[in-house]
Every structure is written in C-alpha cells, then in structure tokens.
Write a protein that holds these residues in place. Structure first.
Motif, PDB file in Angstrom:
ATOM      1  N   VAL A 218       0.836  -1.206   0.000  1.00 38.47           N
ATOM      2  CA  VAL A 218       0.000   0.000   0.000  1.00 38.47           C
ATOM      3  C   VAL A 218       0.871   1.256   0.000  1.00 38.47           C
ATOM      4  CG1 VAL A 218      -1.796   1.277   1.237  1.00 38.47           C
ATOM      5  CG2 VAL A 218      -1.847  -1.226   1.197  1.00 38.47           C
ATOM      6  N   ARG A 219       1.954   1.228   0.761  1.00 40.15           N
ATOM      7  CA  ARG A 219       2.808   2.410   0.892  1.00 40.15           C
ATOM      8  C   ARG A 219       3.417   2.802  -0.448  1.00 40.15           C
ATOM      9  NH1 ARG A 219       6.316   0.404   3.300  1.00 40.15           N
ATOM     10  NH2 ARG A 219       5.507   0.473   5.414  1.00 40.15           N
ATOM     11  N   GLY A 220       3.898   1.826  -1.199  1.00 46.79           N
ATOM     12  CA  GLY A 220       4.496   2.130  -2.488  1.00 46.79           C
ATOM     13  C   GLY A 220       5.650   3.100  -2.345  1.00 46.79           C
ATOM     14  N   ASN A 221       5.596   4.193  -3.099  1.00 46.16           N
ATOM     15  CA  ASN A 221       6.659   5.200  -3.074  1.00 46.16           C
ATOM     16  C   ASN A 221       6.369   6.368  -2.137  1.00 46.16           C
ATOM     17  OD1 ASN A 221       8.230   3.807  -5.016  1.00 46.16           O
ATOM     18  ND2 ASN A 221       6.958   4.642  -6.670  1.00 46.16           N
ATOM     19  N   TYR A 222       5.301   6.258  -1.357  1.00 47.43           N
ATOM     20  CA  TYR A 222       4.970   7.333  -0.421  1.00 47.43           C
ATOM     21  C   TYR A 222       5.894   7.255   0.802  1.00 47.43           C
ATOM     22  CZ  TYR A 222       0.729   8.292  -3.097  1.00 47.43           C
ATOM     23  OH  TYR A 222      -0.160   8.635  -4.094  1.00 47.43           O
ATOM     24  N   ASN A 223       6.052   8.364   1.479  1.00 42.42           N
ATOM     25  CA  ASN A 223       6.947   8.421   2.637  1.00 42.42           C
ATOM     26  C   ASN A 223       6.437   7.594   3.811  1.00 42.42           C
ATOM     27  OD1 ASN A 223       8.835  10.143   1.418  1.00 42.42           O
ATOM     28  ND2 ASN A 223       7.591  11.948   1.904  1.00 42.42           N
ATOM     29  N   THR A 224       5.123   7.619   4.029  1.00 42.74           N
ATOM     30  CA  THR A 224       4.531   6.863   5.129  1.00 42.74           C
ATOM     31  C   THR A 224       3.320   6.090   4.625  1.00 42.74           C
ATOM     32  OG1 THR A 224       2.949   8.578   5.823  1.00 42.74           O
ATOM     33  CG2 THR A 224       5.200   8.691   6.751  1.00 42.74           C
ATOM     34  N   LEU A 225       2.931   5.111   5.404  1.00 40.88           N
ATOM     35  CA  LEU A 225       1.754   4.327   5.064  1.00 40.88           C
ATOM     36  C   LEU A 225       0.513   5.202   5.079  1.00 40.88           C
ATOM     37  CD1 LEU A 225       0.439   1.602   4.484  1.00 40.88           C
ATOM     38  CD2 LEU A 225       0.395   1.160   6.947  1.00 40.88           C
ATOM     39  N   GLU A 226       0.408   6.062   6.067  1.00 40.68           N
ATOM     40  CA  GLU A 226      -0.782   6.901   6.159  1.00 40.68           C
ATOM     41  C   GLU A 226      -0.896   7.850   4.975  1.00 40.68           C
ATOM     42  OE1 GLU A 226      -3.238  10.010   8.889  1.00 40.68           O
ATOM     43  OE2 GLU A 226      -1.190  10.342   8.212  1.00 40.68           O
ATOM     44  N   GLU A 227       0.231   8.368   4.510  1.00 40.86           N
ATOM     45  CA  GLU A 227       0.199   9.248   3.345  1.00 40.86           C
ATOM     46  C   GLU A 227      -0.336   8.507   2.122  1.00 40.86           C
ATOM     47  OE1 GLU A 227       3.330  11.818   0.569  1.00 40.86           O
ATOM     48  OE2 GLU A 227       3.971  11.087   2.537  1.00 40.86           O
ATOM     49  N   ALA A 228       0.082   7.264   1.981  1.00 42.78           N
ATOM     50  CA  ALA A 228      -0.410   6.456   0.862  1.00 42.78           C
ATOM     51  C   ALA A 228      -1.904   6.179   0.985  1.00 42.78           C
ATOM     52  CB  ALA A 228       0.358   5.137   0.817  1.00 42.78           C
ATOM     53  N   VAL A 229      -2.338   5.882   2.212  1.00 42.41           N
ATOM     54  CA  VAL A 229      -3.751   5.587   2.457  1.00 42.41           C
ATOM     55  C   VAL A 229      -4.620   6.811   2.164  1.00 42.41           C
ATOM     56  CG1 VAL A 229      -5.389   5.170   4.341  1.00 42.41           C
ATOM     57  CG2 VAL A 229      -3.415   3.684   4.067  1.00 42.41           C
ATOM     58  N   ARG A 230      -4.167   7.960   2.600  1.00 43.75           N
ATOM     59  CA  ARG A 230      -4.932   9.186   2.352  1.00 43.75           C
ATOM     60  C   ARG A 230      -4.942   9.575   0.869  1.00 43.75           C
ATOM     61  NH1 ARG A 230      -6.900  12.529   6.103  1.00 43.75           N
ATOM     62  NH2 ARG A 230      -6.679  11.934   8.291  1.00 43.75           N
ATOM     63  N   SER A 231      -4.045   8.976   0.119  1.00 38.88           N
ATOM     64  CA  SER A 231      -4.045   9.153  -1.340  1.00 38.88           C
ATOM     65  C   SER A 231      -4.786   8.009  -2.029  1.00 38.88           C
ATOM     66  CB  SER A 231      -2.607   9.226  -1.855  1.00 38.88           C
ATOM     67  OG  SER A 231      -1.921  10.326  -1.291  1.00 38.88           O
ATOM     68  N   HIS A 232      -5.472   7.186  -1.250  1.00 34.27           N
ATOM     69  CA  HIS A 232      -6.262   6.055  -1.744  1.00 34.27           C
ATOM     70  C   HIS A 232      -5.403   5.107  -2.582  1.00 34.27           C
ATOM     71  CE1 HIS A 232     -10.277   7.661  -0.508  1.00 34.27           C
ATOM     72  NE2 HIS A 232      -9.593   8.794  -0.551  1.00 34.27           N
ATOM     73  N   ASN A 233      -4.210   4.803  -2.076  1.00 39.88           N
ATOM     74  CA  ASN A 233      -3.278   3.959  -2.822  1.00 39.88           C
ATOM     75  C   ASN A 233      -3.422   2.479  -2.479  1.00 39.88           C
ATOM     76  OD1 ASN A 233      -1.164   3.963  -4.811  1.00 39.88           O
ATOM     77  ND2 ASN A 233       0.264   3.344  -3.202  1.00 39.88           N
ATOM     78  N   TRP A 234      -4.607   2.080  -2.066  1.00 43.31           N
ATOM     79  CA  TRP A 234      -4.868   0.660  -1.853  1.00 43.31           C
ATOM     80  C   TRP A 234      -4.811  -0.083  -3.189  1.00 43.31           C
ATOM     81  CZ3 TRP A 234      -5.136  -1.278   2.977  1.00 43.31           C
ATOM     82  CH2 TRP A 234      -5.419  -0.395   4.021  1.00 43.31           C
ATOM     83  N   PRO A 235      -4.485  -1.368  -3.187  1.00 43.85           N
ATOM     84  CA  PRO A 235      -4.431  -2.124  -4.452  1.00 43.85           C
ATOM     85  C   PRO A 235      -5.767  -2.120  -5.177  1.00 43.85           C
ATOM     86  CG  PRO A 235      -3.400  -3.363  -2.675  1.00 43.85           C
ATOM     87  CD  PRO A 235      -4.086  -2.188  -2.033  1.00 43.85           C
ATOM     88  N   LYS A 236      -5.701  -2.260  -6.484  1.00 44.69           N
ATOM     89  CA  LYS A 236      -6.918  -2.408  -7.270  1.00 44.69           C
ATOM     90  C   LYS A 236      -7.544  -3.762  -6.971  1.00 44.69           C
ATOM     91  CE  LYS A 236      -5.109   0.439 -11.036  1.00 44.69           C
ATOM     92  NZ  LYS A 236      -4.652   0.445 -12.441  1.00 44.69           N
ATOM     93  N   LEU A 237      -8.856  -3.800  -6.984  1.00 43.34           N
ATOM     94  CA  LEU A 237      -9.566  -5.028  -6.649  1.00 43.34           C
ATOM     95  C   LEU A 237      -9.137  -6.182  -7.544  1.00 43.34           C
ATOM     96  CD1 LEU A 237     -11.714  -6.635  -5.131  1.00 43.34           C
ATOM     97  CD2 LEU A 237     -13.431  -5.709  -6.693  1.00 43.34           C
ATOM     98  N   GLU A 238      -8.998  -5.929  -8.824  1.00 44.33           N
ATOM     99  CA  GLU A 238      -8.647  -7.007  -9.749  1.00 44.33           C
ATOM    100  C   GLU A 238      -7.260  -7.564  -9.466  1.00 44.33           C
ATOM    101  OE1 GLU A 238     -10.825  -8.547 -11.728  1.00 44.33           O
ATOM    102  OE2 GLU A 238     -12.172  -7.176 -10.692  1.00 44.33           O
ATOM    103  N   ASP A 239      -6.375  -6.741  -8.910  1.00 45.89           N
ATOM    104  CA  ASP A 239      -5.029  -7.208  -8.562  1.00 45.89           C
ATOM    105  C   ASP A 239      -4.996  -7.905  -7.202  1.00 45.89           C
ATOM    106  OD1 ASP A 239      -4.053  -6.077 -10.911  1.00 45.89           O
ATOM    107  OD2 ASP A 239      -3.560  -4.177  -9.941  1.00 45.89           O
ATOM    108  N   ALA A 240      -6.054  -7.734  -6.436  1.00 41.88           N
ATOM    109  CA  ALA A 240      -6.079  -8.244  -5.059  1.00 41.88           C
ATOM    110  C   ALA A 240      -6.942  -9.485  -4.898  1.00 41.88           C
ATOM    111  CB  ALA A 240      -6.581  -7.151  -4.121  1.00 41.88           C
TER     112      ALA A 240
END
Length: 378
Positions: A218-240
C-alpha cells in the motif's frame, strides 16, 4: 418533407447521445476499483465454539454473574467462507513457543472435580505442539474450531486456493496477554517484538508473500503508510483477488512492540489498528456505528479501511434489533462483523445478518454513490 427530415435527424442525434451516455456509464461501472471501495460482512471471534453448557452453568453459579455475552459460537472457516459469503474473519491468539501451556484448561478440571462428564477436547494433542493457539479466554472460553493458529490459516488458504477470484479476505487478530488473577488460571505470555516476529513467520509459513496484501504494497513510493492511504493507494480489486490481509487489533505497548524496527510498518506482514494521523495508520477499528456514524464516514472518505460491528455480546440478537447493523451499512465501513450470519434459533428472534440483496460484496455506499448497485463484485 423538410420537416420529416429534421425530425429524423433529431431522433438520430438523440439516439447517438443516449448511446454515448450508456457507454460512458458502462465504463464508469467497470473502472478499476480499489479494495477500500467495497463493503463486506465478516464474523467476530470466527474460530470460537460455544462454551459447553455444564461449564457455563458452573461458572455462573460460582461467580453469581451472567455470562450470556459469551453464548455464541461459529461454524468452520470453510462453511463461513463458502456458505455464508463472509470475507472478514477474526482469530484471537495466545503465545505458546514451547507448546503445552494451554493443553489442560482449568474449566475442564473444575467439571471433573464436580463429577460432571466433559466433552472431548484436543483429541489429537495439537495444543502440545509449539506455536500460537486460537483461544478466546483461556481456561473458560477455550473451545475452538482450529486450536492452532497455523491450522486456522491453512483452512483459509485451502478455501482461497479453490476460489482464486474471491475479493480479499481480511483477518484481524487480538493478541491475548491479559491474565485472570485467580488461583489455577494459566499465565499468559506477553507479546514482545520476538513474539511478533514469530507470528509474522508463522503467517508466512502458510501464505506466500504474493498472496498477502502487506503494508509495503500500500505504501508504495509514499513516505509513510498513512500518506499512501490518504491518497487512496490501496491495491486495485482485480489485482487483489485471491489474496488476504492481516490486521493486528492492538494498540499501546503491543502495537509498539510490533512496530519496533519497522517504521511505518516497513517489512511487516500485518497492518495495525493505529490512531488516524500517525505514520502507520491505515486500518481503523470503530465498533460502534451508531455513535460513530459521522466519524466512520469521514475516515472512509479520507482513505482508511474501517472495521465495525453489527452486534455485540448477543444483545442485538436477543432483541432482534437491526438498528446497529443498518448504521454499520450506511457508515461505509468496509468490514461489518457479526456473531449471527446464521440464526440462533434458541433466541427466538430470527436475527440474522447478511448483505443487502444477498451479494457477497457491494460497492461502498460512501465512496461509490454513483455506481450501479447491481454490478457483481464476486
């Protein structure tokens, strides 16, 4: 003739516009969804069997208290996943690195002392083996459909292997370490960083990394996990599809022990129930959807995953009260936990929780208000 031509042209243009609208709507419905954009039903203490009646009666007599809040139990994980379409499970764990710590529950000994026959327990001596055990309350509420955590996971994986297109299954866990300060009760071991390292290893011994949705994913290239979450960077359903995710439902010292050496959960298997606004925040537990309706909606809109509950301690089931469940649905919490996906006929209320229209998963009502309600997600 000119008037008829104008009419024909107008009808053709109108037909083209309608056709284009339908194509746009179709594309919108089939646009890739993130896994935080759906809503499913799950079970609470999913591994637990009912306390045997004789022990429950004895405990209530000895303590002069009612334990009706513990009078629920569950079917096997396979049945919950296959027959009741649950996609959120909960497994409480206790730490037992040497094995045998929980092999002789005090409750059974108390029954024997009273001359009361007991039901069979741990016939295959699984509790003697090292590893985490799935127990709700040691010595009292100790019966489980899968005594070892690793066996619980294996059953889930076996079902998942045979249903590779399922939406992600979320598995939450309480790490039990609070002791009952009474003579004869088993002393629980603390959950240290070492214990949590062992827990991650046990999970990975069953599920390979590519079958788990991890904080790093979920974090990907974001600095923190929360930053990624607030950017809705959860995996796509089809990939999950065909994957699972794990959540440690603990705060305070236990959460800090899990985070130690893993800032923002880097390298960890499980998410944690961290407060919003912290670097590791991604999955939030809010169990009271009536009281916290607006809070849950705000968290979901912000990008967090949320687990809430449709019922608690058998209260709603005994009254046949769906108010809490309806609030849970409208809150947008992605996971709604219940003890009653199957009716308990002994209560006489017909109380039973299921997703509207009988679907397995639906578009999140808070995030996808424009989506087609009839679209099949699984």
């Amino acid at each position: 003739m000119k008037r008829n031509s104008t009419k024909i042209i107008t009808l053709l243009l109108f037909s083209i516009i309608i056709s284009n609208c339908k194509q746009v709507a179709k594309k919108e419905v089939k646009a890739p969804l993130r896994i935080n954009n759906i809503q499913v039903i799950g079970s609470h203490n999913s591994f637990k069997q009912k306390i045997e009646p004789a022990l429950l009666k004895l405990i209530e007599q000895e303590t002069s208290q009612s334990f009706e809040g513990l009078q629920y139990g569950h079917l096997s994980f396979t049945e919950q996943l296959e027959n009741y379409n649950l996609r959120n499970l909960e497994i409480d764990i206790v730490y037992d690195p040497k094995g045998g710590r929980y092999a002789k529950p005090l409750g059974l000994e108390l029954l024997k002392q009273k001359g009361i026959a007991t039901q069979p327990y741990d016939k295959h001596k699984k509790l003697e083996k090292p590893g985490f055990k799935a127990i709700h309350v040691p010595d009292i509420d100790f019966r489980s459909n899968c005594l070892r955590f690793i066996d619980c996971l294996q059953e889930i994986k076996d079902w998942s292997d045979s249903h590779p297109e399922h939406v992600p299954i979320c598995i939450t866990s309480n790490a039990k370490s609070d002791n009952i300060d009474k003579p004869g009760f088993t002393k629980l071991l603390p959950f240290t960083t070492e214990a949590f390292n062992a827990l991650d290893s046990e999970i990975l011994s069953v599920f390979p990394k590519d079958r788990i949705i991890k904080p790093d994913d979920v974090r990907g290239n974001y600095n923190t996990l929360e930053e990624a979450v607030r950017s809705h960077n959860w995996p796509k359903l089809e990939d999950a599809r065909g994957k699972v995710m794990f959540v440690l439902d603990e705060g305070g010292e236990k959460m800090e022990a899990y985070l130690k050496g893993h800032p923002s959960l880097k390298g960890r298997v499980m998410f944690v129930a961290a407060p919003p606004g912290t670097p590791q925040a991604a999955f939030i537990i809010r169990n009271y959807p009536i009281r916290d309706q607006d809070t849950i909606k705000a968290l979901v809109k912000a990008g967090y995953m949320v687990r809430t509950r449709a019922d608690e301690d058998t209260k709603e089931a005994r009254k046949g009260d769906y108010t809490r469940f309806k609030a849970a649905l409208s809150s947008g919490a992605q996971f709604i936990s219940t003890d009653y996906y199957e009716e308990d006929k002994s209560l006489g209320t017909d109380y039973k929780i299921k997703m509207p229209n009988g679907v397995i998963a639906r578009y999140n009502p808070v995030l996808n208000q424009e989506q087609c309600a009839g679209e099949t997600l699984e």
